[in-house]
Write an enzyme that holds these catalytic residues in place. Structure first.
Site, PDB file in Angstrom:
ATOM      1  N   ASP A 150     -48.493  -6.172 -58.135  1.00  0.00           N
ATOM      2  CA  ASP A 150     -47.401  -6.504 -57.058  1.00  0.00           C
ATOM      3  C   ASP A 150     -47.672  -8.165 -56.824  1.00  0.00           C
ATOM      4  OD1 ASP A 150     -46.423  -3.661 -55.761  1.00  0.00           O
ATOM      5  OD2 ASP A 150     -45.614  -5.822 -55.068  1.00  0.00           O
ATOM      6  N   THR A 175     -36.563   4.314 -62.982  1.00  0.00           N
ATOM      7  CA  THR A 175     -35.922   5.538 -63.031  1.00  0.00           C
ATOM      8  C   THR A 175     -34.798   4.247 -63.789  1.00  0.00           C
ATOM      9  OG1 THR A 175     -35.855   7.226 -62.120  1.00  0.00           O
ATOM     10  CG2 THR A 175     -34.001   6.871 -62.267  1.00  0.00           C
ATOM     11  N   LEU A 205     -42.827  12.784 -59.209  1.00  0.00           N
ATOM     12  CA  LEU A 205     -42.921  13.038 -57.994  1.00  0.00           C
ATOM     13  C   LEU A 205     -42.237  12.869 -57.181  1.00  0.00           C
ATOM     14  CD1 LEU A 205     -43.321  10.589 -56.332  1.00  0.00           C
ATOM     15  CD2 LEU A 205     -45.352   9.576 -58.214  1.00  0.00           C
ATOM     16  N   LEU A 225     -32.922  24.993 -52.303  1.00  0.00           N
ATOM     17  CA  LEU A 225     -31.497  26.167 -51.568  1.00  0.00           C
ATOM     18  C   LEU A 225     -31.972  26.045 -49.748  1.00  0.00           C
ATOM     19  CD1 LEU A 225     -31.957  29.441 -53.351  1.00  0.00           C
ATOM     20  CD2 LEU A 225     -30.300  27.475 -53.613  1.00  0.00           C
ATOM     21  N   ARG A 226     -32.619  24.746 -49.579  1.00  0.00           N
ATOM     22  CA  ARG A 226     -32.377  24.744 -47.689  1.00  0.00           C
ATOM     23  C   ARG A 226     -30.572  23.581 -47.485  1.00  0.00           C
ATOM     24  NH1 ARG A 226     -36.456  26.258 -44.857  1.00  0.00           N
ATOM     25  NH2 ARG A 226     -35.942  24.146 -43.308  1.00  0.00           N
ATOM     26  N   CYS A 251     -34.202   7.845 -54.023  1.00  0.00           N
ATOM     27  CA  CYS A 251     -34.237   8.666 -55.654  1.00  0.00           C
ATOM     28  C   CYS A 251     -32.318   8.888 -55.443  1.00  0.00           C
ATOM     29  CB  CYS A 251     -34.387   9.073 -56.208  1.00  0.00           C
ATOM     30  SG  CYS A 251     -36.255   7.680 -56.093  1.00  0.00           S
ATOM     31  N   LYS A 274     -29.192   7.037 -55.179  1.00  0.00           N
ATOM     32  CA  LYS A 274     -28.859   6.084 -55.937  1.00  0.00           C
ATOM     33  C   LYS A 274     -28.943   6.632 -57.098  1.00  0.00           C
ATOM     34  CE  LYS A 274     -33.840   4.174 -57.163  1.00  0.00           C
ATOM     35  NZ  LYS A 274     -33.684   4.743 -58.819  1.00  0.00           N
ATOM     36  N   LYS A 322     -37.276  12.826 -45.008  1.00  0.00           N
ATOM     37  CA  LYS A 322     -38.150  13.910 -45.292  1.00  0.00           C
ATOM     38  C   LYS A 322     -39.283  14.228 -44.314  1.00  0.00           C
ATOM     39  CE  LYS A 322     -39.584  14.495 -49.628  1.00  0.00           C
ATOM     40  NZ  LYS A 322     -40.354  15.229 -50.492  1.00  0.00           N
TER      41      LYS A 322
HETATM   42  N1  LIG Z   1     -40.372   6.800 -54.615  1.00  0.00           N
HETATM   43  C1  LIG Z   1     -40.218   8.115 -55.187  1.00  0.00           C
HETATM   44  O1  LIG Z   1     -40.540   9.203 -55.471  1.00  0.00           O
HETATM   45  C2  LIG Z   1     -39.975   7.869 -56.773  1.00  0.00           C
HETATM   46  C3  LIG Z   1     -39.583   6.684 -57.252  1.00  0.00           C
HETATM   47  N2  LIG Z   1     -38.865   6.850 -58.339  1.00  0.00           N
HETATM   48  C4  LIG Z   1     -38.454   5.059 -59.332  1.00  0.00           C
HETATM   49  O2  LIG Z   1     -39.132   5.262 -59.639  1.00  0.00           O
HETATM   50  C5  LIG Z   1     -39.268   3.217 -59.354  1.00  0.00           C
HETATM   51  C6  LIG Z   1     -40.313   2.331 -58.270  1.00  0.00           C
HETATM   52  O3  LIG Z   1     -40.062   2.956 -56.939  1.00  0.00           O
HETATM   53  P1  LIG Z   1     -40.732   3.200 -56.187  1.00  0.00           P
HETATM   54  O4  LIG Z   1     -42.668   2.964 -56.576  1.00  0.00           O
HETATM   55  O5  LIG Z   1     -40.307   3.891 -54.555  1.00  0.00           O
HETATM   56  O6  LIG Z   1     -40.625   1.626 -55.323  1.00  0.00           O
HETATM   57  P2  LIG Z   1     -41.133   0.986 -54.555  1.00  0.00           P
HETATM   58  O7  LIG Z   1     -39.998  -0.290 -53.875  1.00  0.00           O
HETATM   59  O8  LIG Z   1     -42.156   1.533 -53.489  1.00  0.00           O
HETATM   60  O9  LIG Z   1     -42.018  -0.358 -54.812  1.00  0.00           O
HETATM   61  C7  LIG Z   1     -41.973  -1.044 -55.637  1.00  0.00           C
HETATM   62  C8  LIG Z   1     -43.104  -2.468 -55.473  1.00  0.00           C
HETATM   63  O10 LIG Z   1     -41.940  -3.401 -56.860  1.00  0.00           O
HETATM   64  C9  LIG Z   1     -43.500  -4.513 -55.839  1.00  0.00           C
HETATM   65  N3  LIG Z   1     -42.206  -5.623 -56.852  1.00  0.00           N
HETATM   66  C10 LIG Z   1     -40.987  -6.319 -56.926  1.00  0.00           C
HETATM   67  N4  LIG Z   1     -40.725  -6.919 -57.871  1.00  0.00           N
HETATM   68  C11 LIG Z   1     -41.931  -6.994 -58.403  1.00  0.00           C
HETATM   69  C12 LIG Z   1     -42.240  -8.028 -59.595  1.00  0.00           C
HETATM   70  N5  LIG Z   1     -41.123  -9.393 -59.815  1.00  0.00           N
HETATM   71  N6  LIG Z   1     -43.532  -7.744 -59.820  1.00  0.00           N
HETATM   72  C13 LIG Z   1     -44.095  -7.092 -59.837  1.00  0.00           C
HETATM   73  N7  LIG Z   1     -44.073  -6.717 -58.535  1.00  0.00           N
HETATM   74  C14 LIG Z   1     -43.193  -6.305 -58.156  1.00  0.00           C
HETATM   75  C15 LIG Z   1     -42.952  -4.219 -54.822  1.00  0.00           C
HETATM   76  O11 LIG Z   1     -43.172  -5.207 -54.275  1.00  0.00           O
HETATM   77  C16 LIG Z   1     -42.753  -2.766 -54.495  1.00  0.00           C
HETATM   78  O12 LIG Z   1     -44.526  -2.717 -53.760  1.00  0.00           O
HETATM   79  C17 LIG Z   1     -37.645   3.168 -58.669  1.00  0.00           C
HETATM   80  O13 LIG Z   1     -37.084   3.477 -60.666  1.00  0.00           O
HETATM   81  C18 LIG Z   1     -37.631   4.838 -58.425  1.00  0.00           C
HETATM   82  O14 LIG Z   1     -36.170   5.096 -58.828  1.00  0.00           O
HETATM   83  C19 LIG Z   1     -39.563   7.561 -59.708  1.00  0.00           C
HETATM   84  C20 LIG Z   1     -39.391   9.339 -59.045  1.00  0.00           C
HETATM   85  C21 LIG Z   1     -39.927   9.092 -57.497  1.00  0.00           C
HETATM   86  O1  LIG Z   2     -37.067  10.326 -58.356  1.00  0.00           O
HETATM   87  C1  LIG Z   2     -37.565  10.423 -57.201  1.00  0.00           C
HETATM   88  O2  LIG Z   2     -37.355   9.472 -56.456  1.00  0.00           O
HETATM   89  C2  LIG Z   2     -37.701  11.810 -57.043  1.00  0.00           C
HETATM   90  O3  LIG Z   2     -36.904  12.270 -56.327  1.00  0.00           O
HETATM   91  C3  LIG Z   2     -36.732  13.318 -55.663  1.00  0.00           C
HETATM   92  O4  LIG Z   2     -38.028  13.526 -54.682  1.00  0.00           O
HETATM   93  P1  LIG Z   2     -37.456  13.179 -53.275  1.00  0.00           P
HETATM   94  O5  LIG Z   2     -36.049  12.321 -52.592  1.00  0.00           O
HETATM   95  O6  LIG Z   2     -39.093  12.800 -52.921  1.00  0.00           O
HETATM   96  O7  LIG Z   2     -37.396  14.454 -52.446  1.00  0.00           O
HETATM   97  P2  LIG Z   2     -37.007  15.356 -52.515  1.00  0.00           P
HETATM   98  O8  LIG Z   2     -38.309  16.500 -51.723  1.00  0.00           O
HETATM   99  O9  LIG Z   2     -35.915  15.965 -53.798  1.00  0.00           O
HETATM  100  O10 LIG Z   2     -36.370  15.684 -51.131  1.00  0.00           O
HETATM  101  C4  LIG Z   2     -35.119  14.832 -51.693  1.00  0.00           C
HETATM  102  C5  LIG Z   2     -33.971  14.842 -49.636  1.00  0.00           C
HETATM  103  O11 LIG Z   2     -33.262  16.537 -50.608  1.00  0.00           O
HETATM  104  C6  LIG Z   2     -33.285  17.184 -49.328  1.00  0.00           C
HETATM  105  N1  LIG Z   2     -33.614  18.492 -49.379  1.00  0.00           N
HETATM  106  C7  LIG Z   2     -34.231  19.090 -50.148  1.00  0.00           C
HETATM  107  C8  LIG Z   2     -34.457  20.374 -50.158  1.00  0.00           C
HETATM  108  C9  LIG Z   2     -33.321  21.605 -49.599  1.00  0.00           C
HETATM  109  O12 LIG Z   2     -33.634  22.740 -50.405  1.00  0.00           O
HETATM  110  N2  LIG Z   2     -32.160  20.384 -49.208  1.00  0.00           N
HETATM  111  C10 LIG Z   2     -32.473  19.373 -49.035  1.00  0.00           C
HETATM  112  O13 LIG Z   2     -31.257  18.660 -48.195  1.00  0.00           O
HETATM  113  C11 LIG Z   2     -34.626  16.869 -48.357  1.00  0.00           C
HETATM  114  O14 LIG Z   2     -34.749  16.506 -47.167  1.00  0.00           O
HETATM  115  C12 LIG Z   2     -34.676  15.312 -48.454  1.00  0.00           C
HETATM  116  O15 LIG Z   2     -33.726  14.336 -48.435  1.00  0.00           O
HETATM  117  C13 LIG Z   2     -37.343  14.197 -56.256  1.00  0.00           C
HETATM  118  O16 LIG Z   2     -37.778  15.780 -55.808  1.00  0.00           O
HETATM  119  C14 LIG Z   2     -38.468  14.515 -57.417  1.00  0.00           C
HETATM  120  O17 LIG Z   2     -38.824  15.229 -58.366  1.00  0.00           O
HETATM  121  C15 LIG Z   2     -38.030  12.911 -58.173  1.00  0.00           C
HETATM  122  O18 LIG Z   2     -39.156  12.460 -58.499  1.00  0.00           O
END
Ligand SMILES: NC(=O)C1=CN([C@@H]2O[C@H](COP(=O)(O)OP(=O)(O)OC[C@H]3O[C@@H](n4cnc5c(N)ncnc54)[C@H](O)[C@@H]3O)[C@@H](O)[C@H]2O)C=CC1
Ligand SMILES: O=C(O)[C@H]1O[C@H](OP(=O)(O)OP(=O)(O)OC[C@H]2O[C@@H](n3ccc(=O)[nH]c3=O)[C@H](O)[C@@H]2O)[C@H](O)[C@@H](O)[C@@H]1O
Length: 434
Positions: free
Chosen positions: A30, A126, A161, A262-263, A272, A275, A331
């Site tokens: 990182d 993503t 996740l 369904l909440r 996520c 965007k 959340k």
């Molecule tokens: N947050 C989530 O729950 C989920 C996110 N995703 C996807 O995963 C990807 C990453 O998301 P997050 O982990 O939430 O991002 P995040 O913003 O939490 O973490 C990204 C990390 O990358 C680092 N970074 C930035 N530029 C860099 C570089 N050039 N080299 C090395 N490190 C660098 C930052 O310092 C930061 O620690 C996105 O595409 C997101 O859409 C997919 C599923 C779940």
């Molecule tokens: O691509 C991602 O980053 C992730 O986006 C969501 O995960 P996340 O955003 O962490 O949280 P969720 O539990 O899906 O909730 C998303 C939003 O929907 C809302 N929500 C969820 C469920 C519901 O029934 N009603 C509702 O309003 C939550 O309050 C929250 O604001 C997806 O559930 C993950 O599978 C995915 O990997």
């Protein structure tokens, strides 16, 4: 296997710690020195249940040593497979901003130039269909001076996740999607996931990189649209004085609908859904297709915060009032404020002349970066004390246990955007969709 995980945010840290726990040797890369130091001290840089323990078990002073962090991309050279877990934010027009991915791919490519043997690069972020093939791979080739498919392989492995339950979601996936246009890359990805797949007995979907990319958007878009549909139906229920949760419980019994997501309430936020739905809409429009249902899902979602504030205004004169906002995170279970519904709710309250006292169990520090002129309370009871009204934006369990605290409000009006507070004598209670 030896893995390098580039990006130590919500996904990167979780994936790195879990892979270390599954027996791989992992290095997290990182650019943020604070994050790197935190991990190397054995602490998790983000709030996720179970993550502190995993990082301590494998990176801490007493740990197995299977996890470490660095700012140096050269660490890739001692690994077999690299996962790119970098942010993919949106441009002002909603389209995907690949610049961070491109910068990461560029650094990685430079390092791969010195790698004598085969290496597999996996895009976990993503990204819209075609990004891995058309944007990331050409950068890796240009910077390394090598050809994909010959000296290195490229794959795409979307992550599903959720924040708040990241560790358990990663370790218990519904499916593992392995996208590759190259046999050796696919074989490496199978080897990386073998301990997880055999432990969790998860189905593996093998496909090409573009389809893997699309599966991720389809998954998120479907879930976001499902919530917007139940919100739309919930708004109709409210007009008729019907409890939308009773309706949702009944329709959820139909297997074709399913009981999850369904909440109804104040809508979807987070890093996520907003965007990703915007990015796939923009990508579809660029192809000349108008995604009508997804546009409607966004429109319904954008309206819910305003409806919550309107409902409060039916009971409280907002101008000059002090309103308690319960919950700031997008959340429960996370300190993440990105696109939290609390932001439009609070901005709307302030625009209507109210002052805001807010409380969240963990997100207060992060909230300071997103909101101005908010007073932060140390407890829900302190936020409610003397308030002229309250709104609930995040469904933290502790709000369900509130009881006497409402008695100390100047005017005990509670508008619940998440169905977490129980109706009770002595308060005026309104549910957003019930
Ligand atoms: N947050 C989530 O729950 C989920 C996110 N995703 C996807 O995963 C990807 C990453 O998301 P997050 O982990 O939430 O991002 P995040 O913003 O939490 O973490 C990204 C990390 O990358 C680092 N970074 C930035 N530029 C860099 C570089 N050039 N080299 C090395 N490190 C660098 C930052 O310092 C930061 O620690 C996105 O595409 C997101 O859409 C997919 C599923 C779940
Ligand atoms: O691509 C991602 O980053 C992730 O986006 C969501 O995960 P996340 O955003 O962490 O949280 P969720 O539990 O899906 O909730 C998303 C939003 O929907 C809302 N929500 C969820 C469920 C519901 O029934 N009603 C509702 O309003 C939550 O309050 C929250 O604001 C997806 O559930 C993950 O599978 C995915 O990997």
């Amino acid at each position: 296997m030896r893995l390098s995980i580039i990006g130590s945010g919500y996904v990167g840290t979780t994936v790195a710690a879990c892979f270390a726990d599954l027996g791989h040797e992992v290095v997290n890369i990182d650019i943020d020195e604070g994050i790197v130091e935190t991990i190397n001290a054995g602490d998790a840089p983000i709030h996720e249940e179970g993550l502190d323990e995993l990082v301590a078990d494998h990176a801490g002073p007493e740990g197995t040593g299977r996890l470490r962090a660095t700012t140096d991309y050269a660490a890739v050279l001692d690994t077999d497979v690299t996962f790119l877990c970098l942010p993919t934010p949106q441009n002002d027009d909603g389209s995907i901003d690949l610049s961070i991915m491109e910068a990461g791919a560029s650094h990685l490519g430079e390092v791969l130039a010195d790698k004598p043997d085969w290496h597999t690069v996996v895009v976990k972020s993503t990204v819209v269909p075609g990004s891995t093939e058309d944007a990331i791979t050409p950068i890796l080739e240009a910077e390394s001076g090598k050809t994909a498919g010959e000296a290195f392989g490229v794959g795409m492995n979307p992550e599903f996740l959720r924040e708040g339950t990241a560790v358990s979601d990663f370790l218990n996936p519904d499916k593992v999607v392995l996208g590759a246009d190259d046999e050796r890359a696919l074989a490496d990805m199978h080897e990386v996931f073998e301990p997880l797949v055999s432990r969790a007995d998860a189905p593996v979907v093998e496909t090409d990189t573009r389809t893997a990319e699309m599966i991720k958007y389809a998954n998120n878009a479907f879930l976001a649209a499902k919530i917007s549909l139940i919100n739309d139906l919930g708004n109709i229920c409210k007009e008729f004085g019907i409890d939308s949760y009773e309706v949702a419980d009944a329709i959820g019994l139909d297997d074709r609908i399913g009981e999850q997501f369904l909440r109804s309430g104040v809508g979807w936020g987070g890093s996520c859904f907003p965007k990703d739905v915007a990015a796939i809409i923009a990508a579809a429009e660029e192809q000349g297709y108008d995604p009508a249902v997804l546009n409607a899902a966004v429109a319904v979602n954008d309206r819910q915060p305003g409806r919550l504030v309107d409902l409060l205004a039916d009971h409280v004169a907002l101008d000059g009032a002090r309103i308690a906002v319960l919950g700031l995170a997008f959340k429960p279970g996370t300190d993440d404020m990105r696109n939290s519904r609390a932001i439009p709710v609070i901005e709307s309250l302030q625009a209507r002349g109210a002052t805001v006292t807010a409380y969240d169990p963990v997100a207060t520090e992060n909230a300071r970066d997103y909101l101005d002129d908010v007073t932060y309370a140390d407890s829900a009871a302190a936020a409610l004390d003397g308030a002229d009204g309250a709104v609930v934006v995040t469904d933290w369990d502790e709000f369900a246990a509130l009881d006497d605290a409402f008695d100390n409000m100047a005017d005990p009006v509670v508008v619940d955007g998440r169905r977490i507070i129980e109706r009770r004598d002595g308060i005026t209670y309104e549910g957003l969709t019930w």
